[in-house]
Write an enzyme that holds these catalytic residues in place. Structure first.
Site, PDB file in Angstrom:
ATOM      1  N   CYS A   1     -11.998   1.234   4.440  1.00  0.00           N
ATOM      2  CA  CYS A   1     -11.260   1.209   5.692  1.00  0.00           C
ATOM      3  C   CYS A   1      -9.981   0.405   5.504  1.00  0.00           C
ATOM      4  O   CYS A   1     -10.005  -0.682   4.964  1.00  0.00           O
ATOM      5  CB  CYS A   1     -12.103   0.601   6.796  1.00  0.00           C
ATOM      6  N   ILE A   2      -8.877   0.967   5.955  1.00  0.00           N
ATOM      7  CA  ILE A   2      -7.581   0.344   5.700  1.00  0.00           C
ATOM      8  C   ILE A   2      -7.284  -0.724   6.750  1.00  0.00           C
ATOM      9  O   ILE A   2      -7.455  -0.499   7.906  1.00  0.00           O
ATOM     10  CB  ILE A   2      -6.470   1.405   5.684  1.00  0.00           C
TER      11      ILE A   2
END
Lengths: 112, 102, 131, 119
Positions: free
Chosen positions: A111-112
């Site tokens: 997840c960024i």
């Protein structure tokens, strides 16, 4: 902190987000029980994705990022399945996270 | 300007400086900091290599690291420049990018 | 990241990113955690190169079996990089030779470059992440 | 100019965090901006608020916190590297926050220079 998923007559430990503590605990019953807890009945369409993830992980030791998953599913199962709309319909909590959880893979860190 | 290479290990202990010298090119800068400052001392075996490299590359030594280790700029091989942290910042800004040899 | 952001990013700012890997796997965590950055970085549509120099070339050695040391064998993940559109892998010839290795020993296709060529490639970067 | 800084080692064991800190202080003194300091590998340990060196030694964690407060610096601790090492929200000193590796790539994109400190 650990919780557990009730699978038939036994409890399988999961972490606070529902991922398996011991990946070796996975079997199809575990996936079905996790889905049932989310009020989802796993269909053949779900299993296509779950099995794909398990094969991908076995081959590359990493769960594919969502866009990699989408592209690869498209390549393997056809363009009508290789799009995020289709995958989100199957896994409304997010195909990467939810499908990886049912597939008994580690929680994606992607997840960024 | 081209690349500012940084290296931070003593060349008496690792080969990082050697790789940095092998893969860096004429016109680049090389900043020796932390334990790498030992490499630019006249007295060490790496000193000659640094002196050679200084012919077509700019070699810098981080002064505070040198002083911390008990040496003075006079003990460095010819052709190297001593900078402080402000000078390090200026170099990082001056060169196109910074490449660390960790 | 939304499609719009991605498109804007492409127009505005594509940089040349190089991951410089100089350490062997397992003995320290740098190889694994460098690979983790690469996998995430792939989503940003930058111009990414992976460079393996010195002991870094050991990361790509075929036949790794890490079960006996109790660590996960993450070497198969390098083979997934293609799916992530990370296709520029470079190995330094001098580093391979110094270790008695050839391109045949590597588990993914990588371009073997001599130090001079690789040095030129390094100069052409905008951002170098060293591990 | 905007600088990004990557710190790959924890405090005390290596000089990397000290060097990065001195670099950041000097850059700010020169009128530059620090776009972000990203803590990765064992560098995540720099954020541990339980750090308690002897009184006559520098407190690296506190130095970073103070610098961040004074100059409004974004200090990011990698979530994946942090989880591995038990560095979670409840352990963070002021000014540090946990986020993803994308923040490192973003720093590479947005900053004019990315300077890496490690071992």
């Amino acid at each position: 902190m650990t919780a557990a998923v009730a699978v038939k007559d036994k409890e399988v430990p999961v972490d606070e987000e529902g991922y398996l503590v011991n990946l070796a605990d996975w079997n199809e019953d575990v996936a079905n029980a996790m889905a049932a807890d989310d009020s989802i009945v796993l269909t053949d369409n779900h299993w296509e994705v779950i099995n794909f993830l398990r094969e991908y992980y076995a081959e590359y030791q990493v769960a594919p990022a969502i866009r990699v998953l989408t592209k690869a599913i498209g390549k393997k199962l056809g363009p009508e399945k290789g799009n995020s709309k289709y995958l989100y319909e199957l896994f409304p909590y997010g195909p990467a996270k939810q499908a990886c959880r049912y597939a008994g893979l580690p929680k994606p860190t992607g997840c960024i | 300007m081209s690349v500012l290479h940084t290296t931070n290990k003593s060349p008496l202990r690792t080969r990082d400086l050697e790789s940095c010298l092998r893969l860096s090119r004429a016109g680049c800068g090389i900043l020796l900091l932390e334990d790498a400052v030992y490499g630019a001392l006249k007295a060490t075996s790496a000193g000659a290599k640094i002196e050679e490299a200084a012919k077509d590359r700019r070699i810098y030594v981080l002064g505070p690291d040198l002083a911390a280790r008990g040496f003075t700029p006079e003990q460095l091989v010819a052709g190297v420049a001593v900078v402080d942290y402000g000078g390090f910042v200026d170099l990082a800004a001056e060169y196109h990018h910074v490449q660390a040899w960790l | 990241m939304s499609d719009t952001q991605e498109t804007e990013g492409k127009q505005r700012n594509v940089k040349r990113f190089m991951f410089l890997n100089r350490k062997a796997p397992y003995g320290t965590i740098y190889a694994l955690e460098s690979l983790e950055v690469v996998l995430i970085g792939a989503a940003f549509d930058q111009d990414v190169s992976l460079v393996f120099v010195d002991d870094g070339v050991y990361q790509l050695k075929k036949g790794q079996q890490s079960k006996g040391i109790g660590q996960k064998n993450f070497s198969p993940t390098y083979r997934a990089l293609e799916d992530y559109d990370v296709e520029k892998l470079y190995v330094e010839r001098e580093s391979l030779e110094a270790r008695g290795l050839t391109a045949e020993d590597l588990l993914v296709p990588a371009r073997v470059l001599g130090a001079a060529e690789l040095g030129a490639l390094m100069e052409a970067q905008d951002v170098v992440l060293s591990f | 100019m905007k600088f990004g800084i990557l710190v790959n080692e924890g405090p005390y064991q290596h000089q990397a965090s000290d060097s990065a800190y001195q670099f950041a202080v000097a850059a700010l003194a020169r009128g530059h901006q620090i776009y972000r300091v990203f803590f990765y590998n064992d560098g995540v340990n720099n954020a541990n608020k339980l750090t308690e060196p002897p009184q006559d030694d520098r407190n690296i964690t506190r130095q970073w916190s103070a610098l961040a407060a004074e100059h409004d610096i974004d200090m990011v601790v990698c979530v994946a590297a942090g989880m591995r090492r038990g560095i979670k929200d409840e352990l963070l000193a002021p000014g540090f926050h946990i986020s993803g590796l994308g923040q490192l790539i973003q720093a590479g994109i947005e900053a004019d220079r990315l300077v890496v400190f490690g071992d």
